[in-house]
Scaffold this motif. Structure first.
Motif, mmCIF file in Angstrom:
data_model
loop_
_atom_site.group_PDB
_atom_site.id
_atom_site.type_symbol
_atom_site.label_atom_id
_atom_site.label_comp_id
_atom_site.label_asym_id
_atom_site.label_seq_id
_atom_site.Cartn_x
_atom_site.Cartn_y
_atom_site.Cartn_z
ATOM 1 N N GLU A 240 0.836 -1.202 0.000
ATOM 2 C CA GLU A 240 0.000 0.000 0.000
ATOM 3 C C GLU A 240 0.871 1.251 0.000
ATOM 4 O OE1 GLU A 240 -3.607 -2.081 2.534
ATOM 5 O OE2 GLU A 240 -1.746 -1.453 3.505
ATOM 6 N N TYR A 241 0.432 2.248 -0.728
ATOM 7 C CA TYR A 241 1.190 3.483 -0.896
ATOM 8 C C TYR A 241 0.378 4.702 -0.463
ATOM 9 C CZ TYR A 241 4.540 1.063 -4.000
ATOM 10 O OH TYR A 241 5.484 0.227 -4.522
ATOM 11 N N PHE A 242 1.111 5.716 -0.041
ATOM 12 C CA PHE A 242 0.570 7.061 0.112
ATOM 13 C C PHE A 242 1.400 7.990 -0.769
ATOM 14 C CE2 PHE A 242 -0.706 4.963 3.977
ATOM 15 C CZ PHE A 242 -1.947 5.486 4.279
ATOM 16 N N GLU A 243 0.848 9.140 -1.059
ATOM 17 C CA GLU A 243 1.615 10.208 -1.712
ATOM 18 C C GLU A 243 1.793 11.320 -0.703
ATOM 19 O OE1 GLU A 243 1.770 11.304 -6.148
ATOM 20 O OE2 GLU A 243 0.213 12.595 -5.289
ATOM 21 N N LEU A 244 2.979 11.922 -0.706
ATOM 22 C CA LEU A 244 3.287 12.964 0.264
ATOM 23 C C LEU A 244 2.672 14.280 -0.181
ATOM 24 C CD1 LEU A 244 4.911 12.719 2.874
ATOM 25 C CD2 LEU A 244 6.897 13.599 1.649
ATOM 26 N N GLY A 245 1.790 14.822 0.672
ATOM 27 C CA GLY A 245 1.138 16.090 0.348
ATOM 28 C C GLY A 245 2.105 17.260 0.301
ATOM 29 N N HIS A 278 6.156 9.192 -3.484
ATOM 30 C CA HIS A 278 5.424 8.033 -2.988
ATOM 31 C C HIS A 278 6.016 7.585 -1.654
ATOM 32 C CE1 HIS A 278 3.459 7.604 -6.894
ATOM 33 N NE2 HIS A 278 2.664 6.711 -6.336
ATOM 34 N N VAL A 279 5.143 7.165 -0.758
ATOM 35 C CA VAL A 279 5.547 6.647 0.543
ATOM 36 C C VAL A 279 5.005 5.223 0.657
ATOM 37 C CG1 VAL A 279 5.481 6.984 3.023
ATOM 38 C CG2 VAL A 279 5.384 8.974 1.503
ATOM 39 N N ARG A 328 0.122 -1.601 10.330
ATOM 40 C CA ARG A 328 0.353 -0.365 9.563
ATOM 41 C C ARG A 328 -0.664 -0.208 8.441
ATOM 42 N NH1 ARG A 328 5.583 -1.399 11.278
ATOM 43 N NH2 ARG A 328 5.993 -2.985 9.693
ATOM 44 N N SER A 329 -1.152 -1.341 7.922
ATOM 45 C CA SER A 329 -2.176 -1.275 6.881
ATOM 46 C C SER A 329 -3.484 -0.717 7.424
ATOM 47 C CB SER A 329 -2.409 -2.666 6.288
ATOM 48 O OG SER A 329 -3.501 -2.668 5.402
ATOM 49 N N LEU A 330 -3.826 -1.135 8.640
ATOM 50 C CA LEU A 330 -5.118 -0.743 9.227
ATOM 51 C C LEU A 330 -5.057 0.573 9.973
ATOM 52 C CD1 LEU A 330 -6.199 -4.254 10.568
ATOM 53 C CD2 LEU A 330 -6.917 -3.135 8.438
ATOM 54 N N SER A 331 -3.854 1.055 10.262
ATOM 55 C CA SER A 331 -3.700 2.279 11.052
ATOM 56 C C SER A 331 -2.820 3.280 10.307
ATOM 57 C CB SER A 331 -3.074 1.954 12.412
ATOM 58 O OG SER A 331 -2.688 3.131 13.091
ATOM 59 N N LYS A 332 -3.414 4.357 9.866
ATOM 60 C CA LYS A 332 -2.643 5.401 9.181
ATOM 61 C C LYS A 332 -1.604 6.009 10.109
ATOM 62 C CE LYS A 332 -3.260 9.599 6.409
ATOM 63 N NZ LYS A 332 -4.244 10.595 5.903
ATOM 64 N N SER A 333 -1.938 6.138 11.381
ATOM 65 C CA SER A 333 -0.988 6.715 12.336
ATOM 66 C C SER A 333 0.237 5.812 12.496
ATOM 67 C CB SER A 333 -1.663 6.948 13.688
ATOM 68 O OG SER A 333 -2.085 5.735 14.266
ATOM 69 N N ALA A 334 0.025 4.483 12.476
ATOM 70 C CA ALA A 334 1.152 3.564 12.579
ATOM 71 C C ALA A 334 2.023 3.649 11.327
ATOM 72 C CB ALA A 334 0.648 2.138 12.780
ATOM 73 N N PHE A 335 1.397 3.768 10.154
ATOM 74 C CA PHE A 335 2.138 3.926 8.902
ATOM 75 C C PHE A 335 2.953 5.221 8.963
ATOM 76 C CE2 PHE A 335 3.254 3.940 4.562
ATOM 77 C CZ PHE A 335 2.815 2.780 3.943
ATOM 78 N N THR A 336 2.311 6.291 9.423
ATOM 79 C CA THR A 336 2.994 7.583 9.519
ATOM 80 C C THR A 336 4.173 7.504 10.483
ATOM 81 O OG1 THR A 336 0.891 8.703 9.091
ATOM 82 C CG2 THR A 336 2.672 10.034 10.003
ATOM 83 N N LYS A 337 3.995 6.780 11.581
ATOM 84 C CA LYS A 337 5.078 6.641 12.566
ATOM 85 C C LYS A 337 6.300 5.998 11.924
ATOM 86 C CE LYS A 337 6.104 4.684 17.124
ATOM 87 N NZ LYS A 337 5.561 3.885 18.259
ATOM 88 N N ALA A 338 6.074 4.996 11.061
ATOM 89 C CA ALA A 338 7.187 4.341 10.373
ATOM 90 C C ALA A 338 7.918 5.326 9.463
ATOM 91 C CB ALA A 338 6.667 3.150 9.568
ATOM 92 N N VAL A 339 7.170 6.211 8.822
ATOM 93 C CA VAL A 339 7.775 7.211 7.932
ATOM 94 C C VAL A 339 8.542 8.252 8.742
ATOM 95 C CG1 VAL A 339 7.305 8.929 6.161
ATOM 96 C CG2 VAL A 339 5.935 6.850 6.256
ATOM 97 N N THR A 347 3.533 14.444 8.766
ATOM 98 C CA THR A 347 2.357 14.267 9.618
ATOM 99 C C THR A 347 1.341 13.382 8.893
ATOM 100 O OG1 THR A 347 1.146 16.170 8.734
ATOM 101 C CG2 THR A 347 2.711 16.590 10.535
ATOM 102 N N ALA A 348 0.351 12.906 9.648
ATOM 103 C CA ALA A 348 -0.691 12.075 9.046
ATOM 104 C C ALA A 348 -1.442 12.842 7.964
ATOM 105 C CB ALA A 348 -1.650 11.580 10.124
#
Length: 410
Positions: A240-245, A278-279, A328-339, A347-348
């Motif tokens: 799963e990916y996020f894009e950095l705002g 990409h994150v 980390r998949s189910l928790s955006k805050s946990a994913f953010t913490k890893a980043v 930030t989230a």
């Protein structure tokens, strides 16, 4: 005449074949194989059968677009040799054909003291693989990436970025192959004296002299259709990916120190060819071969994974790691913490969800996660059974290797 699987097989003769080589799978590996065959043996007729309506829509088109250096891979392995060679060839290929790319370099950053020995081991591995590596202290890290924090890092100069879907499309065009989209292979009949015939879901029968299985997420299924036992199963892992705002937080590519026990690199930040950052990805079990979200569940495919003894042995061995990835998949805050371990300023709110990918991970019966590329041959068939990252980077030398094996069977 009907073969054992019910597919009609015509007698030998040039008119009996739709192509000399049938390639199943229109991702970057299948298309690079078609390209390599056409270069090595001009005039060889290649037919590519792709079940989707366009090329490179799965693993090839759903990744970070990184040209990998080869620093992570065991010296002498196919991954190491093909990635180092492939990275240089990919840059040259893109420059020759006008495909947007950039050699950016990347940082691999240690944020904890226990990571330092693994970081130093990567320095040694990089040098053994002939890769330019520079060791950095905390102040030097910030010269490259002002927002990144770490105890130490290495800069890998040969890493770059590219749009692999554009590369795959060019392979398709330059190969001169006949590419049939919407051609989902459901039956294969192979006769030593009559070549190979495949039937698609639409009912079409396509005949060739040799079959190349580059089916990615379904490569083990295609191998079994031919009658060959691949001695592995694909266990799909969703990334799963996020894009950095706020893309200005990262100038280039920033990676954590990977755990050598796993074929995954951990959550990293990569500035793409379009300027976005990409994150990701994480690595969680997917509930379908093409399960790009938790809501995509295919019971037959889940059942196939659970029926494979290697899946359970893998789970018992790595459940702690897997639990962290699912969290980390189910928790955006946990994913953010890893980043934030790498870039504390994230930030989230900076994390915008984007399309996920699925990795076709080969797992052996004993639960081993296959780390290297895995290519096996059967009668009139070549099977590519494990080609995850850095397969896109290494697609030119991989294509040549597969083509060499294929042409020897003609």
């Amino acid at each position: 005449m009907l073969g054992v699987s019910g597919v009609e097989v015509r007698p030998v003769g040039a008119a009996a074949y739709d192509g000399d080589v049938l390639v199943v799978g229109g991702g970057i590996v299948g298309l690079s194989t078609a390209y390599a065959v056409s270069r090595a043996a001009p005039g060889t007729r290649v037919v590519v059968l792709e079940k989707e309506e366009g090329p490179a829509l799965h693993q090839t088109g759903r990744n970070s677009g990184v040209i990998h250096s080869g620093i992570y891979y065991r010296p002498g392995s196919l991954k190491a040799r093909f990635a180092v060679r492939g990275a240089a060839e990919m840059v040259k290929f893109c420059a020759e054909y006008g495909i947007a790319h950039e050699v950016t370099g990347k940082l691999i950053v240690a944020t904890e003291r226990e990571e330092l020995p693994r970081l130093h081991a990567l320095v040694q591995r990089g040098r053994e693989n002939g890769i330019p590596v520079r060791e950095l202290g905390p102040a030097q890290i910030q010269e490259y990436e002002p927002e990144v924090r770490g105890l130490a890092a290495i800069h890998v100069g040969s890493t770059g970025i590219v749009d692999y879907r554009a590369v795959a499309e060019l392979f398709a065009e330059a190969s001169g192959a006949e590419i049939r989209y919407g051609a989902d292979v459901v039956q294969v009949d192979r006769r030593a004296d009559r070549g190979v015939a495949v039937r698609t879901r639409a009912g079409d029968v396509v005949r060739g002299r040799v079959l190349v299985n580059c089916a990615g997420l379904r490569c083990d299924e295609v191998a079994r259709l031919t009658g060959d036992d691949p001695e592995m199963r694909i266990v799909p892992f969703r990334g799963e990916y996020f894009e950095l705002g706020r893309p200005d937080l990262v100038r280039g590519l920033v990676y954590p120190v990977p755990d050598p026990a796993f074929p995954f690199l951990g959550v990293h930040l990569t500035r793409g060819i379009d300027g976005g950052v990409h994150v990701g990805p994480n690595a969680v079990p997917a509930l379908a071969r093409e399960g790009y979200g938790w809501g995509t569940v295919r019971p037959r495919e889940v059942g196939g994974t659970l029926a494979w003894p290697g899946s359970w042995r893998m789970a018992r061995r790595h459940w702690r790691y897997g639990a962290g990835e699912v969290h980390r998949s189910l928790s955006k805050s946990a994913f953010t913490k890893a980043v934030r371990r790498l870039v504390p300023g994230v930030t989230a709110e900076d994390m915008v969800p984007v399309a996920a990918g699925v990795r076709a991970q080969a797992v052996l019966r004993d639960g081993t996660l296959v780390d290297d590329f895995l290519i096996r041959e059967g009668a009139r068939a070549v099977h590519v059974l494990n080609a995850p990252s850095p397969a896109a980077t290494a697609s030119l030398p991989i294509g040549r290797e597969i083509a060499r094996r294929v042409l020897a069977l003609l």
